[in-house]
Design an enzyme around this catalytic site. Structure first.
Site: not given
Ligand code: GLU
Length: 474
Positions: A247-251
Protein backbone atom coordinates in the site's frame (compact mmCIF):
# COMPACT_ATOMS: atom_id res chain seq x y z
CA UNK A 1 -2.44 -4.89 -36.67
CA UNK A 2 -4.60 -7.80 -37.59
CA UNK A 3 -1.76 -9.60 -39.31
CA UNK A 4 -1.18 -12.92 -37.69
CA UNK A 5 2.06 -13.31 -35.84
CA UNK A 6 5.03 -15.24 -37.01
CA UNK A 7 5.46 -18.27 -34.87
CA UNK A 8 8.98 -17.59 -33.79
CA UNK A 9 8.72 -13.96 -32.78
CA UNK A 10 8.05 -13.23 -29.14
CA UNK A 11 5.57 -10.41 -28.61
CA UNK A 12 4.81 -9.14 -25.11
CA UNK A 13 2.75 -6.22 -23.94
CA UNK A 14 2.16 -4.01 -20.97
CA UNK A 15 -1.51 -3.12 -20.62
CA UNK A 16 -2.03 -0.59 -17.82
CA UNK A 17 -5.40 0.94 -17.01
CA UNK A 18 -4.88 4.70 -16.82
CA UNK A 19 -6.82 5.24 -13.65
CA UNK A 20 -3.85 6.32 -11.54
CA UNK A 21 -0.12 6.78 -11.66
CA UNK A 22 2.32 4.15 -12.89
CA UNK A 23 2.86 2.39 -9.60
CA UNK A 24 5.84 0.29 -8.70
CA UNK A 25 4.05 -3.03 -9.32
CA UNK A 26 2.99 -1.91 -12.78
CA UNK A 27 6.52 -0.78 -13.51
CA UNK A 28 7.82 -4.22 -12.58
CA UNK A 29 5.29 -5.89 -14.89
CA UNK A 30 6.39 -3.55 -17.67
CA UNK A 31 10.06 -4.31 -16.97
CA UNK A 32 9.56 -8.09 -17.05
CA UNK A 33 7.67 -7.85 -20.34
CA UNK A 34 10.30 -5.54 -21.76
CA UNK A 35 13.17 -7.81 -20.71
CA UNK A 36 11.49 -10.95 -21.95
CA UNK A 37 10.89 -9.40 -25.37
CA UNK A 38 14.43 -8.02 -25.60
CA UNK A 39 15.94 -11.29 -24.44
CA UNK A 40 14.19 -13.09 -27.28
CA UNK A 41 14.77 -10.37 -29.85
CA UNK A 42 11.01 -9.87 -29.97
CA UNK A 43 8.65 -6.97 -29.57
CA UNK A 44 7.32 -5.17 -26.53
CA UNK A 45 4.01 -3.39 -27.08
CA UNK A 46 2.14 -0.87 -24.98
CA UNK A 47 -1.63 -0.84 -24.73
CA UNK A 48 -3.52 1.70 -22.67
CA UNK A 49 -6.68 0.06 -21.36
CA UNK A 50 -8.82 3.15 -21.21
CA UNK A 51 -12.24 1.58 -21.54
CA UNK A 52 -13.33 2.66 -18.08
CA UNK A 53 -14.27 6.14 -19.27
CA UNK A 54 -15.21 7.42 -15.86
CA UNK A 55 -11.90 6.58 -14.26
CA UNK A 56 -9.40 6.91 -17.11
CA UNK A 57 -7.64 10.25 -17.33
CA UNK A 58 -5.19 11.90 -19.69
CA UNK A 59 -3.08 12.81 -16.68
CA UNK A 60 -2.71 9.14 -15.80
CA UNK A 61 -1.84 8.26 -19.39
CA UNK A 62 0.85 10.95 -19.39
CA UNK A 63 2.22 9.72 -16.06
CA UNK A 64 2.44 6.16 -17.40
CA UNK A 65 4.21 7.16 -20.62
CA UNK A 66 6.51 9.50 -18.71
CA UNK A 67 7.36 6.81 -16.17
CA UNK A 68 8.12 4.29 -18.86
CA UNK A 69 10.36 6.72 -20.69
CA UNK A 70 12.19 7.52 -17.48
CA UNK A 71 12.76 3.82 -16.80
CA UNK A 72 13.89 3.52 -20.39
CA UNK A 73 11.31 0.87 -21.17
CA UNK A 74 10.80 1.81 -24.80
CA UNK A 75 7.92 0.14 -26.59
CA UNK A 76 7.74 -0.91 -30.21
CA UNK A 77 5.35 0.84 -32.56
CA UNK A 78 2.52 3.12 -31.62
CA UNK A 79 0.70 3.02 -28.31
CA UNK A 80 -2.58 1.13 -28.73
CA UNK A 81 -5.61 2.73 -27.07
CA UNK A 82 -8.19 0.12 -26.21
CA UNK A 83 -11.26 2.36 -26.23
CA UNK A 84 -10.64 3.34 -29.84
CA UNK A 85 -10.97 -0.31 -30.81
CA UNK A 86 -14.47 -0.82 -29.42
CA UNK A 87 -15.98 -1.42 -32.86
CA UNK A 88 -13.48 -4.18 -33.54
CA UNK A 89 -14.33 -5.78 -30.20
CA UNK A 90 -18.05 -5.67 -31.03
CA UNK A 91 -17.32 -7.22 -34.41
CA UNK A 92 -15.74 -10.23 -32.71
CA UNK A 93 -18.76 -10.59 -30.43
CA UNK A 94 -21.02 -10.65 -33.49
CA UNK A 95 -18.74 -13.15 -35.17
CA UNK A 96 -19.04 -15.45 -32.17
CA UNK A 97 -22.79 -15.02 -32.28
CA UNK A 98 -22.87 -15.97 -35.95
CA UNK A 99 -20.72 -19.03 -35.26
CA UNK A 100 -22.97 -20.17 -32.45
CA UNK A 101 -20.30 -19.61 -29.79
CA UNK A 102 -22.22 -16.78 -28.20
CA UNK A 103 -25.85 -15.93 -27.63
CA UNK A 104 -28.15 -13.06 -26.82
CA UNK A 105 -29.28 -12.93 -23.24
CA UNK A 106 -32.39 -10.93 -22.46
CA UNK A 107 -32.38 -11.43 -18.72
CA UNK A 108 -33.30 -8.17 -17.05
CA UNK A 109 -31.25 -6.67 -14.21
CA UNK A 110 -34.14 -7.45 -11.82
CA UNK A 111 -34.21 -11.06 -12.91
CA UNK A 112 -30.47 -11.38 -12.38
CA UNK A 113 -30.65 -9.73 -9.00
CA UNK A 114 -33.29 -12.24 -8.00
CA UNK A 115 -31.13 -15.11 -9.25
CA UNK A 116 -28.21 -13.86 -7.16
CA UNK A 117 -30.47 -13.58 -4.14
CA UNK A 118 -31.60 -17.19 -4.50
CA UNK A 119 -28.03 -18.39 -4.95
CA UNK A 120 -26.90 -16.43 -1.96
CA UNK A 121 -29.73 -17.89 0.16
CA UNK A 122 -28.87 -21.41 -1.00
CA UNK A 123 -25.18 -20.71 -0.33
CA UNK A 124 -24.36 -21.41 -3.93
CA UNK A 125 -21.70 -19.61 -5.92
CA UNK A 126 -23.08 -16.56 -7.66
CA UNK A 127 -23.16 -17.47 -11.32
CA UNK A 128 -25.29 -16.71 -14.31
CA UNK A 129 -27.38 -19.83 -14.88
CA UNK A 130 -27.39 -19.81 -18.67
CA UNK A 131 -31.14 -19.21 -18.93
CA UNK A 132 -30.89 -17.86 -22.47
CA UNK A 133 -28.18 -20.22 -23.59
CA UNK A 134 -30.37 -22.70 -25.39
CA UNK A 135 -33.48 -20.72 -25.94
CA UNK A 136 -34.71 -20.19 -29.41
CA UNK A 137 -34.06 -16.60 -30.54
CA UNK A 138 -37.72 -16.42 -31.59
CA UNK A 139 -38.62 -16.35 -27.89
CA UNK A 140 -36.78 -13.08 -27.53
CA UNK A 141 -38.97 -10.25 -26.34
CA UNK A 142 -39.48 -7.78 -29.18
CA UNK A 143 -37.10 -4.81 -29.08
CA UNK A 144 -35.89 -5.64 -25.57
CA UNK A 145 -32.29 -4.89 -24.65
CA UNK A 146 -29.88 -7.82 -24.59
CA UNK A 147 -26.27 -8.59 -23.83
CA UNK A 148 -24.12 -11.03 -25.78
CA UNK A 149 -22.68 -13.84 -23.70
CA UNK A 150 -20.05 -16.41 -24.50
CA UNK A 151 -21.35 -19.97 -24.79
CA UNK A 152 -18.58 -21.42 -22.66
CA UNK A 153 -18.00 -25.15 -22.27
CA UNK A 154 -19.92 -26.49 -19.26
CA UNK A 155 -18.15 -29.75 -18.72
CA UNK A 156 -14.55 -30.79 -18.51
CA UNK A 157 -11.72 -28.66 -17.24
CA UNK A 158 -9.09 -26.23 -18.45
CA UNK A 159 -5.46 -26.33 -17.46
CA UNK A 160 -3.16 -23.42 -17.95
CA UNK A 161 0.47 -24.31 -17.92
CA UNK A 162 1.48 -21.07 -16.31
CA UNK A 163 5.19 -20.32 -16.66
CA UNK A 164 5.39 -19.01 -13.11
CA UNK A 165 2.57 -20.70 -11.21
CA UNK A 166 2.93 -24.10 -12.87
CA UNK A 167 -0.10 -25.98 -14.17
CA UNK A 168 -3.35 -24.58 -12.79
CA UNK A 169 -6.67 -26.32 -13.47
CA UNK A 170 -10.21 -25.01 -13.27
CA UNK A 171 -13.45 -26.94 -13.84
CA UNK A 172 -15.47 -25.45 -16.65
CA UNK A 173 -18.57 -25.83 -14.50
CA UNK A 174 -17.12 -23.09 -12.28
CA UNK A 175 -17.10 -20.56 -15.08
CA UNK A 176 -20.36 -19.03 -16.17
CA UNK A 177 -21.22 -17.56 -19.55
CA UNK A 178 -19.57 -14.20 -19.30
CA UNK A 179 -20.86 -11.08 -20.99
CA UNK A 180 -18.94 -10.00 -24.08
CA UNK A 181 -21.02 -7.07 -25.20
CA UNK A 182 -23.18 -5.00 -22.87
CA UNK A 183 -26.71 -4.00 -23.74
CA UNK A 184 -25.46 -0.56 -24.82
CA UNK A 185 -23.16 -2.29 -27.31
CA UNK A 186 -19.93 -1.62 -25.42
CA UNK A 187 -17.43 -4.44 -25.07
CA UNK A 188 -16.48 -5.86 -21.70
CA UNK A 189 -12.94 -5.86 -20.42
CA UNK A 190 -12.61 -9.63 -20.99
CA UNK A 191 -13.53 -9.32 -24.65
CA UNK A 192 -11.36 -6.28 -25.27
CA UNK A 193 -8.24 -7.85 -23.75
CA UNK A 194 -8.55 -11.05 -25.75
CA UNK A 195 -9.25 -9.33 -29.06
CA UNK A 196 -6.44 -6.84 -28.57
CA UNK A 197 -3.91 -9.45 -27.54
CA UNK A 198 -4.82 -11.46 -30.60
CA UNK A 199 -4.75 -8.56 -33.03
CA UNK A 200 -1.48 -7.32 -31.61
CA UNK A 201 0.04 -10.77 -32.05
CA UNK A 202 0.85 -11.15 -28.36
CA UNK A 203 2.55 -14.49 -27.75
CA UNK A 204 3.31 -14.14 -24.03
CA UNK A 205 0.98 -12.63 -21.46
CA UNK A 206 3.09 -11.66 -18.44
CA UNK A 207 1.11 -9.85 -15.74
CA UNK A 208 0.19 -9.79 -12.07
CA UNK A 209 -1.33 -12.94 -10.62
CA UNK A 210 -4.47 -11.02 -9.72
CA UNK A 211 -5.35 -11.76 -13.36
CA UNK A 212 -4.90 -15.54 -13.17
CA UNK A 213 -8.64 -16.16 -12.73
CA UNK A 214 -9.36 -14.02 -15.75
CA UNK A 215 -7.04 -16.14 -17.84
CA UNK A 216 -9.42 -19.12 -17.76
CA UNK A 217 -12.30 -17.07 -19.08
CA UNK A 218 -10.08 -15.40 -21.62
CA UNK A 219 -8.88 -18.78 -22.80
CA UNK A 220 -12.45 -19.97 -23.36
CA UNK A 221 -12.95 -16.98 -25.62
CA UNK A 222 -9.70 -17.56 -27.47
CA UNK A 223 -10.68 -21.16 -28.09
CA UNK A 224 -14.15 -20.20 -29.29
CA UNK A 225 -12.49 -17.97 -31.88
CA UNK A 226 -10.00 -20.68 -32.76
CA UNK A 227 -7.11 -18.31 -32.12
CA UNK A 228 -3.62 -19.22 -31.10
CA UNK A 229 -3.27 -19.41 -27.31
CA UNK A 230 -0.64 -17.23 -25.67
CA UNK A 231 1.80 -18.48 -23.09
CA UNK A 232 0.79 -17.21 -19.66
CA UNK A 233 3.03 -16.09 -16.84
CA UNK A 234 1.31 -14.64 -13.77
CA UNK A 235 3.77 -13.01 -11.43
CA UNK A 236 3.10 -12.76 -7.70
CA UNK A 237 2.19 -9.34 -6.43
CA UNK A 238 4.50 -7.19 -4.37
CA UNK A 239 3.96 -7.04 -0.63
CA UNK A 240 5.27 -4.61 1.93
CA UNK A 241 8.18 -5.49 4.21
CA UNK A 242 5.61 -6.61 6.81
CA UNK A 243 4.10 -9.15 4.41
CA UNK A 244 0.85 -7.25 3.88
CA UNK A 245 -0.31 -6.28 0.44
CA UNK A 246 1.65 -3.29 -0.79
CA UNK A 247 0.00 0.00 0.00
CA UNK A 248 1.04 3.65 -0.05
CA UNK A 249 2.41 3.29 3.42
CA UNK A 250 4.91 0.74 2.10
CA UNK A 251 6.22 2.92 -0.69
CA UNK A 252 3.64 2.02 -3.32
CA UNK A 253 4.10 5.45 -4.81
CA UNK A 254 3.97 6.47 -8.39
CA UNK A 255 7.20 5.98 -10.27
CA UNK A 256 7.41 9.77 -10.60
CA UNK A 257 7.75 10.04 -6.82
CA UNK A 258 10.80 7.76 -6.90
CA UNK A 259 12.37 10.23 -9.28
CA UNK A 260 11.11 13.59 -8.04
CA UNK A 261 10.63 13.17 -4.32
CA UNK A 262 13.04 10.39 -3.42
CA UNK A 263 15.72 11.30 -5.94
CA UNK A 264 16.43 7.82 -7.26
CA UNK A 265 18.13 6.97 -10.51
CA UNK A 266 16.16 4.93 -13.03
CA UNK A 267 18.83 2.23 -13.32
CA UNK A 268 18.61 1.67 -9.55
CA UNK A 269 14.82 1.38 -9.68
CA UNK A 270 15.08 -1.03 -12.60
CA UNK A 271 17.69 -3.14 -10.89
CA UNK A 272 15.62 -3.21 -7.74
CA UNK A 273 12.40 -4.14 -9.53
CA UNK A 274 14.19 -6.86 -11.44
CA UNK A 275 15.42 -8.44 -8.22
CA UNK A 276 11.99 -8.09 -6.72
CA UNK A 277 10.57 -11.41 -7.77
CA UNK A 278 13.30 -12.58 -10.11
CA UNK A 279 16.70 -13.95 -9.33
CA UNK A 280 19.91 -15.03 -10.99
CA UNK A 281 21.96 -16.84 -8.37
CA UNK A 282 23.14 -14.39 -5.73
CA UNK A 283 23.59 -11.48 -8.10
CA UNK A 284 22.28 -8.22 -6.72
CA UNK A 285 23.81 -5.63 -9.01
CA UNK A 286 22.64 -6.45 -12.47
CA UNK A 287 23.22 -4.16 -15.41
CA UNK A 288 20.64 -3.77 -18.09
CA UNK A 289 22.73 -5.72 -20.60
CA UNK A 290 23.12 -8.58 -18.17
CA UNK A 291 19.42 -8.49 -17.41
CA UNK A 292 18.55 -8.76 -21.09
CA UNK A 293 20.98 -11.64 -21.42
CA UNK A 294 19.77 -13.52 -18.35
CA UNK A 295 16.08 -12.79 -18.02
CA UNK A 296 13.75 -15.76 -18.24
CA UNK A 297 10.43 -16.74 -16.72
CA UNK A 298 11.99 -19.69 -14.89
CA UNK A 299 13.77 -17.25 -12.58
CA UNK A 300 10.52 -15.64 -11.41
CA UNK A 301 9.64 -16.76 -7.88
CA UNK A 302 6.21 -18.09 -6.93
CA UNK A 303 5.77 -16.34 -3.64
CA UNK A 304 5.02 -12.65 -3.22
CA UNK A 305 8.10 -10.49 -3.00
CA UNK A 306 8.59 -8.05 -0.19
CA UNK A 307 9.36 -4.46 -0.83
CA UNK A 308 12.55 -3.48 0.93
CA UNK A 309 13.18 0.21 0.84
CA UNK A 310 16.65 -0.06 2.38
CA UNK A 311 17.77 -2.32 -0.41
CA UNK A 312 16.54 0.10 -3.03
CA UNK A 313 18.39 2.89 -1.26
CA UNK A 314 21.60 0.89 -1.20
CA UNK A 315 21.31 0.06 -4.86
CA UNK A 316 20.74 3.71 -5.57
CA UNK A 317 23.91 4.64 -3.69
CA UNK A 318 25.78 2.17 -5.84
CA UNK A 319 24.44 3.60 -9.08
CA UNK A 320 25.12 7.14 -7.88
CA UNK A 321 28.78 6.28 -7.43
CA UNK A 322 28.87 4.67 -10.87
CA UNK A 323 27.02 7.47 -12.61
CA UNK A 324 28.69 9.82 -15.03
CA UNK A 325 29.70 13.11 -13.34
CA UNK A 326 28.24 15.35 -16.01
CA UNK A 327 24.91 13.56 -15.86
CA UNK A 328 24.75 13.94 -12.08
CA UNK A 329 25.70 17.61 -12.33
CA UNK A 330 22.82 18.12 -14.77
CA UNK A 331 20.45 16.27 -12.49
CA UNK A 332 21.23 18.35 -9.43
CA UNK A 333 21.68 21.73 -11.14
CA UNK A 334 17.97 22.70 -10.96
CA UNK A 335 17.80 21.80 -7.26
CA UNK A 336 21.00 23.70 -6.47
CA UNK A 337 19.72 26.74 -8.38
CA UNK A 338 16.42 26.56 -6.52
CA UNK A 339 18.18 26.48 -3.17
CA UNK A 340 20.36 29.43 -4.17
CA UNK A 341 17.44 31.34 -5.57
CA UNK A 342 19.35 32.19 -8.72
CA UNK A 343 20.45 30.71 -12.02
CA UNK A 344 23.76 28.92 -12.26
CA UNK A 345 26.31 30.61 -14.50
CA UNK A 346 29.05 28.79 -16.34
CA UNK A 347 31.54 29.19 -13.47
CA UNK A 348 28.98 27.66 -11.08
CA UNK A 349 28.38 24.80 -13.50
CA UNK A 350 32.07 24.19 -13.81
CA UNK A 351 32.50 24.10 -10.04
CA UNK A 352 29.52 21.78 -9.72
CA UNK A 353 30.96 19.36 -12.21
CA UNK A 354 34.38 19.38 -10.52
CA UNK A 355 32.80 18.69 -7.17
CA UNK A 356 30.73 15.66 -8.24
CA UNK A 357 33.48 13.04 -7.81
CA UNK A 358 33.89 14.13 -4.17
CA UNK A 359 30.20 14.49 -3.44
CA UNK A 360 28.77 11.39 -5.09
CA UNK A 361 30.67 8.92 -2.95
CA UNK A 362 28.68 10.02 0.09
CA UNK A 363 25.22 10.58 -1.38
CA UNK A 364 22.48 7.94 -1.41
CA UNK A 365 20.23 9.87 -3.71
CA UNK A 366 19.89 13.00 -5.80
CA UNK A 367 18.46 14.97 -2.89
CA UNK A 368 21.46 14.23 -0.71
CA UNK A 369 23.76 15.09 -3.58
CA UNK A 370 21.98 18.40 -4.04
CA UNK A 371 22.26 19.14 -0.33
CA UNK A 372 25.89 18.12 -0.36
CA UNK A 373 26.69 20.55 -3.18
CA UNK A 374 24.96 23.53 -1.64
CA UNK A 375 27.90 24.64 0.51
CA UNK A 376 29.92 25.39 -2.60
CA UNK A 377 27.60 28.21 -3.59
CA UNK A 378 26.51 29.70 -0.31
CA UNK A 379 27.15 33.39 -0.01
CA UNK A 380 29.44 34.76 2.63
CA UNK A 381 29.23 34.99 5.52
CA UNK A 382 27.87 31.46 5.68
CA UNK A 383 25.00 30.64 7.94
CA UNK A 384 26.08 27.91 10.32
CA UNK A 385 23.88 25.06 11.38
CA UNK A 386 23.74 24.46 15.09
CA UNK A 387 26.33 21.70 15.23
CA UNK A 388 28.76 23.63 13.05
CA UNK A 389 28.34 26.74 15.21
CA UNK A 390 29.15 24.75 18.34
CA UNK A 391 32.48 23.69 16.85
CA UNK A 392 33.46 27.31 16.49
CA UNK A 393 33.73 28.03 20.18
CA UNK A 394 36.88 29.63 21.71
CA UNK A 395 39.20 26.61 21.41
CA UNK A 396 37.78 25.85 17.96
CA UNK A 397 38.46 29.36 16.77
CA UNK A 398 41.98 29.25 18.15
CA UNK A 399 42.69 26.17 16.06
CA UNK A 400 40.97 27.76 13.09
CA UNK A 401 43.26 30.80 13.34
CA UNK A 402 46.36 28.58 13.30
CA UNK A 403 45.00 26.57 10.41
CA UNK A 404 44.27 29.75 8.48
CA UNK A 405 47.84 30.89 8.94
CA UNK A 406 49.24 27.57 7.77
CA UNK A 407 46.93 27.49 4.76
CA UNK A 408 47.70 31.08 3.78
CA UNK A 409 51.39 30.22 3.86
CA UNK A 410 50.87 27.31 1.45
CA UNK A 411 51.95 28.31 -2.05
CA UNK A 412 50.66 25.23 -3.78
CA UNK A 413 46.87 25.11 -3.31
CA UNK A 414 46.66 21.33 -3.76
CA UNK A 415 45.21 18.72 -1.43
CA UNK A 416 48.57 17.16 -0.38
CA UNK A 417 50.22 20.54 0.27
CA UNK A 418 47.19 21.82 2.22
CA UNK A 419 47.08 18.65 4.23
CA UNK A 420 50.76 19.04 5.14
CA UNK A 421 50.03 22.55 6.38
CA UNK A 422 47.08 21.53 8.57
CA UNK A 423 48.96 18.52 9.82
CA UNK A 424 51.75 20.74 11.09
CA UNK A 425 49.19 22.66 13.16
CA UNK A 426 47.88 19.42 14.67
CA UNK A 427 51.37 18.17 15.43
CA UNK A 428 52.37 21.42 17.05
CA UNK A 429 49.36 21.22 19.36
CA UNK A 430 49.86 17.51 20.00
CA UNK A 431 46.34 16.74 18.76
CA UNK A 432 44.83 14.64 16.00
CA UNK A 433 44.24 15.99 12.53
CA UNK A 434 40.48 15.58 12.99
CA UNK A 435 40.50 18.12 15.83
CA UNK A 436 41.73 20.77 13.44
CA UNK A 437 39.62 19.58 10.55
CA UNK A 438 36.37 19.96 12.52
CA UNK A 439 36.31 23.73 12.99
CA UNK A 440 37.79 24.08 9.53
CA UNK A 441 34.91 22.13 8.02
CA UNK A 442 32.39 24.12 10.02
CA UNK A 443 33.84 27.43 8.85
CA UNK A 444 34.20 26.36 5.23
CA UNK A 445 30.82 24.67 4.76
CA UNK A 446 28.59 25.76 7.65
CA UNK A 447 27.95 22.06 8.27
CA UNK A 448 29.59 19.15 10.05
CA UNK A 449 29.56 16.78 7.10
CA UNK A 450 31.17 17.42 3.76
CA UNK A 451 33.61 15.82 1.37
CA UNK A 452 37.19 15.49 2.61
CA UNK A 453 38.27 18.85 3.98
CA UNK A 454 41.27 19.20 1.65
CA UNK A 455 39.06 18.50 -1.35
CA UNK A 456 36.70 21.18 -0.07
CA UNK A 457 39.59 23.65 0.10
CA UNK A 458 40.64 22.82 -3.45
CA UNK A 459 37.11 23.09 -4.79
CA UNK A 460 36.49 26.44 -3.13
CA UNK A 461 39.89 27.83 -4.11
CA UNK A 462 42.28 29.96 -2.12
CA UNK A 463 40.42 33.23 -2.03
CA UNK A 464 37.00 31.89 -1.16
CA UNK A 465 38.43 29.48 1.43
CA UNK A 466 40.44 32.08 3.27
CA UNK A 467 37.52 34.50 3.06
CA UNK A 468 35.19 32.00 4.72
CA UNK A 469 37.71 31.40 7.47
CA UNK A 470 38.13 35.13 8.04
CA UNK A 471 34.36 35.54 8.31
CA UNK A 472 34.40 33.25 11.33
CA UNK A 473 37.56 34.66 12.84
CA UNK A 474 36.08 38.17 12.61
N1 GLU B 1 -5.39 -3.43 -17.53
C1 GLU B 1 -5.09 -4.47 -16.62
C2 GLU B 1 -4.52 -3.87 -15.36
O1 GLU B 1 -4.06 -2.74 -15.38
C3 GLU B 1 -4.09 -5.48 -17.14
C4 GLU B 1 -4.71 -6.45 -18.05
C5 GLU B 1 -3.77 -7.51 -18.54
O2 GLU B 1 -2.55 -7.40 -18.36
O3 GLU B 1 -4.27 -8.45 -19.16
O4 GLU B 1 -4.53 -4.52 -14.35
Amino acid sequence: MGASMEKQTVVTRFAPSPTGFLHIGGARTALFNWLFARHHGGKFLLRIEDTDRARSTQEAIDAILDGMRWLDLGWDGEVVYQFARAERHAEVARELLAKGHAYRCYATPEELAELREQQRAAKQPLRYDGRWRDRDPSEAPEGAPFVIRLKAPRTGEVTIDDQVQGPVTVQNAELDDMILLRSDGTPTYMLAVVVDDHDMGVTHVIRGDDHLNNAFRQLALIRAMGWEEPVYAHIPLIHGADGAKLSKRHGALGVDAYRDELGFLPEAVNNYLLRLGWGHGDDEIISRDQAVEWFDLGGVGRSPSRFDFKKLENLNGHYMREADDARLADLIAPGVAARLGRKLDSADRDLLLRSIPFLKVRAKDINELTDGASFLFRTRPLDMDEKAASLLDEPGKALLAQAREALAATDDWSAPALEAGVRSVAERGGIGLGKVAQPLRAALTGRTTSPGIFDVLVLLGREESLGRLDDQLG
